[in-house]
Motif scaffolding. Structure first.
Motif, PDB file in Angstrom:
ATOM      1  N   THR A 174     -19.745   3.332  38.919  1.00  0.00           N
ATOM      2  CA  THR A 174     -19.589   3.545  37.758  1.00  0.00           C
ATOM      3  C   THR A 174     -20.677   5.210  37.528  1.00  0.00           C
ATOM      4  O   THR A 174     -20.512   5.372  36.698  1.00  0.00           O
ATOM      5  N   ARG A 175     -20.554   5.826  38.871  1.00  0.00           N
ATOM      6  CA  ARG A 175     -21.762   7.307  38.463  1.00  0.00           C
ATOM      7  C   ARG A 175     -20.754   8.349  38.340  1.00  0.00           C
ATOM      8  O   ARG A 175     -19.671   8.070  39.955  1.00  0.00           O
TER       9      ARG A 175
ATOM     10  N   ARG B 263     -16.319  11.711  37.153  1.00  0.00           N
ATOM     11  CA  ARG B 263     -17.356  11.066  36.719  1.00  0.00           C
ATOM     12  C   ARG B 263     -16.788  10.007  35.864  1.00  0.00           C
ATOM     13  O   ARG B 263     -15.984  10.172  34.262  1.00  0.00           O
ATOM     14  N   PRO B 264     -16.922   8.769  36.049  1.00  0.00           N
ATOM     15  CA  PRO B 264     -16.335   7.407  35.493  1.00  0.00           C
ATOM     16  C   PRO B 264     -16.893   7.367  33.954  1.00  0.00           C
ATOM     17  O   PRO B 264     -18.062   7.808  33.851  1.00  0.00           O
ATOM     18  N   PRO B 265     -16.114   7.346  32.576  1.00  0.00           N
ATOM     19  CA  PRO B 265     -15.150   6.496  33.539  1.00  0.00           C
ATOM     20  C   PRO B 265     -13.805   6.988  33.341  1.00  0.00           C
ATOM     21  O   PRO B 265     -12.641   6.759  34.018  1.00  0.00           O
ATOM     22  N   ASN B 266     -13.872   8.212  31.784  1.00  0.00           N
ATOM     23  CA  ASN B 266     -12.130   8.855  32.556  1.00  0.00           C
ATOM     24  C   ASN B 266     -12.441  10.177  32.374  1.00  0.00           C
ATOM     25  O   ASN B 266     -11.750  11.183  31.452  1.00  0.00           O
ATOM     26  N   VAL B 267     -13.027  10.787  33.294  1.00  0.00           N
ATOM     27  CA  VAL B 267     -13.603  12.275  33.204  1.00  0.00           C
ATOM     28  C   VAL B 267     -12.840  12.766  34.964  1.00  0.00           C
ATOM     29  O   VAL B 267     -13.848  12.129  35.759  1.00  0.00           O
ATOM     30  N   CYS B 268     -12.906  13.778  35.031  1.00  0.00           N
ATOM     31  CA  CYS B 268     -12.595  14.683  36.115  1.00  0.00           C
ATOM     32  C   CYS B 268     -12.492  15.573  35.976  1.00  0.00           C
ATOM     33  O   CYS B 268     -11.844  17.100  35.832  1.00  0.00           O
TER      34      CYS B 268
ATOM     35  N   THR C 158      -9.008  11.530  32.035  1.00  0.00           N
ATOM     36  CA  THR C 158      -8.157  11.092  32.537  1.00  0.00           C
ATOM     37  C   THR C 158      -7.828   9.581  31.581  1.00  0.00           C
ATOM     38  O   THR C 158      -8.595   9.561  31.111  1.00  0.00           O
ATOM     39  N   ASP C 159      -6.704   9.236  31.967  1.00  0.00           N
ATOM     40  CA  ASP C 159      -7.113   7.588  31.934  1.00  0.00           C
ATOM     41  C   ASP C 159      -8.331   7.101  32.646  1.00  0.00           C
ATOM     42  O   ASP C 159      -8.365   7.367  33.177  1.00  0.00           O
ATOM     43  N   PRO C 160      -9.303   5.998  31.494  1.00  0.00           N
ATOM     44  CA  PRO C 160     -10.424   5.355  32.527  1.00  0.00           C
ATOM     45  C   PRO C 160      -9.622   4.744  33.826  1.00  0.00           C
ATOM     46  O   PRO C 160      -8.822   4.299  34.096  1.00  0.00           O
ATOM     47  N   GLU C 161     -10.713   4.648  34.794  1.00  0.00           N
ATOM     48  CA  GLU C 161     -10.553   3.687  35.937  1.00  0.00           C
ATOM     49  C   GLU C 161     -10.067   2.279  35.631  1.00  0.00           C
ATOM     50  O   GLU C 161     -10.948   1.896  35.202  1.00  0.00           O
ATOM     51  N   ALA C 162      -9.411   2.581  37.000  1.00  0.00           N
ATOM     52  CA  ALA C 162      -8.987   0.843  37.122  1.00  0.00           C
ATOM     53  C   ALA C 162     -10.112   0.728  38.210  1.00  0.00           C
ATOM     54  O   ALA C 162     -10.046   1.663  39.144  1.00  0.00           O
TER      55      ALA C 162
END
Ligand code: NAG
Length: 237
Positions: free
Chosen positions: A63-64, A87-92, A105-109
């Motif tokens: 989550t980091r 960069r969770p949850p939703n940045v690349c 981005t869409d949130p990480e699953a």
């Protein structure tokens, strides 16, 4: 007769050097947080890169911030020549020549994730594709070219050429199907990569030249779920 045997042995040696390992049904498992464990990927040829595509599949519960793909150029302050930093949850964050482009981005699953990034120096356009979905494009470093002397590392983020690792940016989890091209793939080809129907010409997972450093395991890929397939059920692979 003896020279023929020698010749055959020599030929086998040469072939062994050139044929990479087929990791088709395998993954690299990075089992724990570490500032040493990594895999060095060796490109097929040394050429300067004005265009590129990098694709890979990853599975992590981090989550980091973590590094997915770190490409450094030799020389001072060129360690983020091309870097994919999640960069969770939703940045690349995609770095080209030290400049970082944060893409929402869409949130990480908690699932396998397929990532492709393309960059083209003619236009500077960066494309980020996750699970076959294109995010809004960015423009960065038009006219720049990555010099031939590069160091590509999985599992760690380089803060110097081939080193300078940071425990807090290391990757923990599974990585597979890593491919790299010296051109920009078409959207159609990206979809083929997602379903493993296309291999890279700079780095090819099916014929990979690599070196493992520290605690990284090669393990069978136990389960697959390829987005884009009609059936999105998990299957054995
Ligand atoms: C994560 O990465 C971004 C971009 O490099 C950086 O600005 C941020 O400080 C990082 N977060 C942490 C907690 O290190």
């Amino acid at each position: 007769m003896r020279w023929m045997i020698l010749y055959a042995l020599l030929l086998m040696g040469v072939m062994e050097c050139h044929a990479g390992e087929d990791l088709g049904n395998k993954v690299f498992l990075f089992p724990k947080q570490s500032s040493t464990a990594h895999v060095i990927l060796k490109p097929e040829a040394k050429t300067s890169l004005g265009k590129l595509t990098v694709c890979l599949r990853s599975y992590t519960e981090l989550t980091r911030n973590y590094s997915l793909f770190s490409l450094a150029m030799s020389g001072e302050n060129q360690h983020n020549a091309f870097l994919i930093l999640v960069r969770p949850p939703n940045v690349c964050s995609v770095y080209v020549d030290q400049i970082h482009n944060s893409i929402k981005t869409d949130p990480e699953a908690l699932d396998w994730k397929h990532t492709c990034v393309t960059w083209d120096s003619d236009t500077g356009i960066i494309q980020l594709w996750i699970n076959g979905k294109l995010y809004p494009r960015r423009v960065s470093k038009k006219g720049f070219a990555i010099k031939p002397e590069i160091s590509i590392i999985l599992g760690q983020e380089q803060d110097s050429f081939g080193g300078g690792f940071d425990l807090n940016q290391c990757f923990v989890g599974e990585i597979g199907d890593v491919h790299m091209w010296d051109y920009v793939l078409t959207p159609n080809d990206i979809q083929k990569v997602v379903t493993n129907d296309q291999t890279g010409n700079v780095i090819n997972w099916r014929s990979l030249h690599f070196e493992i450093k520290g605690s990284v395991l090669i393990q069978p890929k136990l389960q697959c779920k390829y987005p884009g397939y009609a059936s999105s059920l998990y299957s054995q692979c």
